[in-house]
Scaffold this motif. Structure first.
Motif, PDB file in Angstrom:
ATOM      1  N   GLY A  86      62.835  34.244  29.918  1.00 37.90           N
ATOM      2  CA  GLY A  86      62.919  35.443  30.892  1.00 37.90           C
ATOM      3  C   GLY A  86      63.710  35.183  32.028  1.00 37.90           C
ATOM      4  O   GLY A  86      63.690  36.036  33.024  1.00 37.90           O
ATOM      5  N   ILE A  87      64.540  34.032  31.918  1.00 35.09           N
ATOM      6  CA  ILE A  87      65.260  33.750  33.211  1.00 35.09           C
ATOM      7  C   ILE A  87      66.723  34.406  33.054  1.00 35.09           C
ATOM      8  O   ILE A  87      67.358  33.803  33.720  1.00 35.09           O
ATOM      9  N   LYS A  89      67.338  37.263  33.723  1.00 33.63           N
ATOM     10  CA  LYS A  89      67.461  38.223  35.105  1.00 33.63           C
ATOM     11  C   LYS A  89      66.770  37.550  36.108  1.00 33.63           C
ATOM     12  O   LYS A  89      66.094  36.316  36.244  1.00 33.63           O
ATOM     13  N   TRP A  91      64.477  36.405  39.461  1.00 27.00           N
ATOM     14  CA  TRP A  91      63.056  36.795  39.828  1.00 27.00           C
ATOM     15  C   TRP A  91      63.093  36.510  41.182  1.00 27.00           C
ATOM     16  O   TRP A  91      63.522  35.422  41.730  1.00 27.00           O
ATOM     17  N   ILE A  93      61.036  36.018  44.521  1.00 24.43           N
ATOM     18  CA  ILE A  93      59.421  35.543  45.008  1.00 24.43           C
ATOM     19  C   ILE A  93      59.331  35.392  46.532  1.00 24.43           C
ATOM     20  O   ILE A  93      60.353  35.625  47.282  1.00 24.43           O
ATOM     21  N   PHE A 108      63.988  24.218  48.734  1.00 25.26           N
ATOM     22  CA  PHE A 108      63.859  23.459  47.525  1.00 25.26           C
ATOM     23  C   PHE A 108      64.939  24.000  46.698  1.00 25.26           C
ATOM     24  O   PHE A 108      65.064  25.633  46.534  1.00 25.26           O
ATOM     25  N   GLY A 110      65.610  23.115  43.516  1.00 25.53           N
ATOM     26  CA  GLY A 110      65.076  23.405  42.014  1.00 25.53           C
ATOM     27  C   GLY A 110      64.797  24.567  41.436  1.00 25.53           C
ATOM     28  O   GLY A 110      64.716  24.786  40.161  1.00 25.53           O
ATOM     29  N   PHE A 111      64.399  25.714  42.358  1.00 25.54           N
ATOM     30  CA  PHE A 111      64.159  26.745  41.474  1.00 25.54           C
ATOM     31  C   PHE A 111      65.242  27.819  40.872  1.00 25.54           C
ATOM     32  O   PHE A 111      65.154  28.396  40.109  1.00 25.54           O
ATOM     33  N   PHE A 114      66.255  28.108  37.403  1.00 26.49           N
ATOM     34  CA  PHE A 114      65.329  29.029  36.556  1.00 26.49           C
ATOM     35  C   PHE A 114      65.653  30.518  37.088  1.00 26.49           C
ATOM     36  O   PHE A 114      64.997  31.222  36.995  1.00 26.49           O
ATOM     37  N   ILE A 116      65.368  31.781  40.115  1.00 22.82           N
ATOM     38  CA  ILE A 116      64.580  32.196  40.826  1.00 22.82           C
ATOM     39  C   ILE A 116      64.607  32.272  42.268  1.00 22.82           C
ATOM     40  O   ILE A 116      65.530  31.117  42.815  1.00 22.82           O
ATOM     41  N   LEU A 155      56.015  38.033  42.265  1.00 22.75           N
ATOM     42  CA  LEU A 155      55.533  36.775  42.268  1.00 22.75           C
ATOM     43  C   LEU A 155      55.360  36.081  43.789  1.00 22.75           C
ATOM     44  O   LEU A 155      56.455  36.264  44.522  1.00 22.75           O
TER      45      LEU A 155
END
Lengths: 216, 216
Positions: A86-87, A89, A91, A93, A108, A110-111, A114, A116, A155
DNA sequence: ACGTGTGAACCGATTCACAGCA
DNA sequence: TGCTGTGAATCGGTTCACACGT
């Protein structure tokens, strides 16, 4: 506690499967960077300490992606996994609590792999409110409900002290949050249509201590 | 019980049991603060989303700590759990990589309850070397082996970029490290007498995304 | 009566092993 | 031949249910 299972179109699997899919995706991207076109379940799992059968089984819940006798086309499988996870699109947060950990998470990187994006952050400390970290403006936690609703964020990360984590959780959920990654060392209570994942660093370390302490 | 002493080594239980023991300990300490003297498996697990049978079973691997018809004496069980978990003595650990996350961890207070003390930190950046964060001096990563050996440290956190995490791991292990809590998003390879626990924040979040994306 | 401790039953996740296809 | 996809077998963790002690 019965373990929560995920069922899609009558097929059931555990959240562990989903976590492994993320790991597969990460390694596939590395392979793609090295211009590797095909990979077998055997080869890819050697890097990950996961059995080849597990890899094939995990994928089998979602379709047939390999070529018998050949393996998996790296680029194609990456696309498929991004879709499954689901990535494909973005996201958006929120982060609640901009202390040591919270501000580290705002920075960070690292998101992003994905898809995010941290969209907003909240704190109660007047000195922090209004500041911008890594392009993210810190809002007054008093505005939590308003901002979450306005931005339609689903989220959130919780990086607050444990004493206020449950209260923040209640407010987040009432504002429409459906998934929480909790770094506070407390068990949060939520309705069962809200998903929670806990990251408990002290417990993880404690586990290692136990193992070292009980060898032989 | 004579039985438990002999059988502890023969009885097998999972690391999940150990993680849960940490959670029990945390809640027991809260109860102790509230001056609660006795607690039943039923009551304590209500707070934790764990079944009472699970609680009793987990403890049963280590002995008999309850009073039938009454429950568990809070203070006594705390002592026992501290003993089981091996935190009646101090554990000194190292942190490798003092970036955003590493420096947040240097200031993290949550470890002290488990008697975990960050003793030293390493970085490659000359600007950081020599600085002191929260009483912990940042050493040159070039001195990693020497310091780890000198201080006889057995546990380390890895907060480096993923590209160097395996190299750092190899060096840590050769210097005597036996347990690693890894925050870098890579699967580390180690001999099987070295214990590794991974904290992968992106995967945890990804899991929540998957759940939200596949409801119904 | 109440709540622990625990063998047995259960259940779900992992692994096996092989059919099927390139 | 090589490797996938998958039903069946296995394995291990969780829950049940009840004997036992207070």
């Amino acid at each position: 506690m019965p373990k929560s299972k995920i069922c899609i179109r009558k097929i059931c699997f555990s959240v562990e499967t989903v976590k492994r899919l993320s790991l597969y995706l990460r390694d596939l991207r590395k392979l793609a960077k090295k211009k590797i076109q095909f990979i077998s379940s055997n080869k890819i799992t050697q890097l990950l300490n996961i059995s080849p059968a597990q890899f094939r089984k995990d994928l089998s819940y979602f379709g047939e992606f390999g070529k018998r006798g050949v393996g998996y086309e790296v680029e194609k499988l990456i696309k498929k996994l991004e879709e499954i996870l689901g990535i494909n699109k973005e996201w958006r947060i929120a982060v609640v609590g901009v202390g040591r950990l919270g501000s580290a998470l705002l920075r960070f990187e690292g998101f992003s792999k994905f898809n995010i994006k941290i969209k907003t952050a909240f704190d109660i400390d007047k000195k922090k409110i209004g500041k911008v970290i890594n392009g993210i403006k810190i809002e007054d936690v008093g505005n939590l409900e308003r901002v979450i609703k306005k931005e339609k964020i689903k989220l959130s990360l919780i990086c607050t002290p444990p004493q206020v984590a449950q209260d923040i959780t209640n407010r987040l959920v009432s504002a429409g949050i459906r998934g929480i990654l909790n770094f506070a060392p407390v068990a949060l209570k939520v309705a069962n249509n809200v998903f929670i994942s806990n990251v408990d660093m002290a417990c993880e370390l404690e586990q290692l201590i136990f193992l070292l302490n009980n060898e032989r």
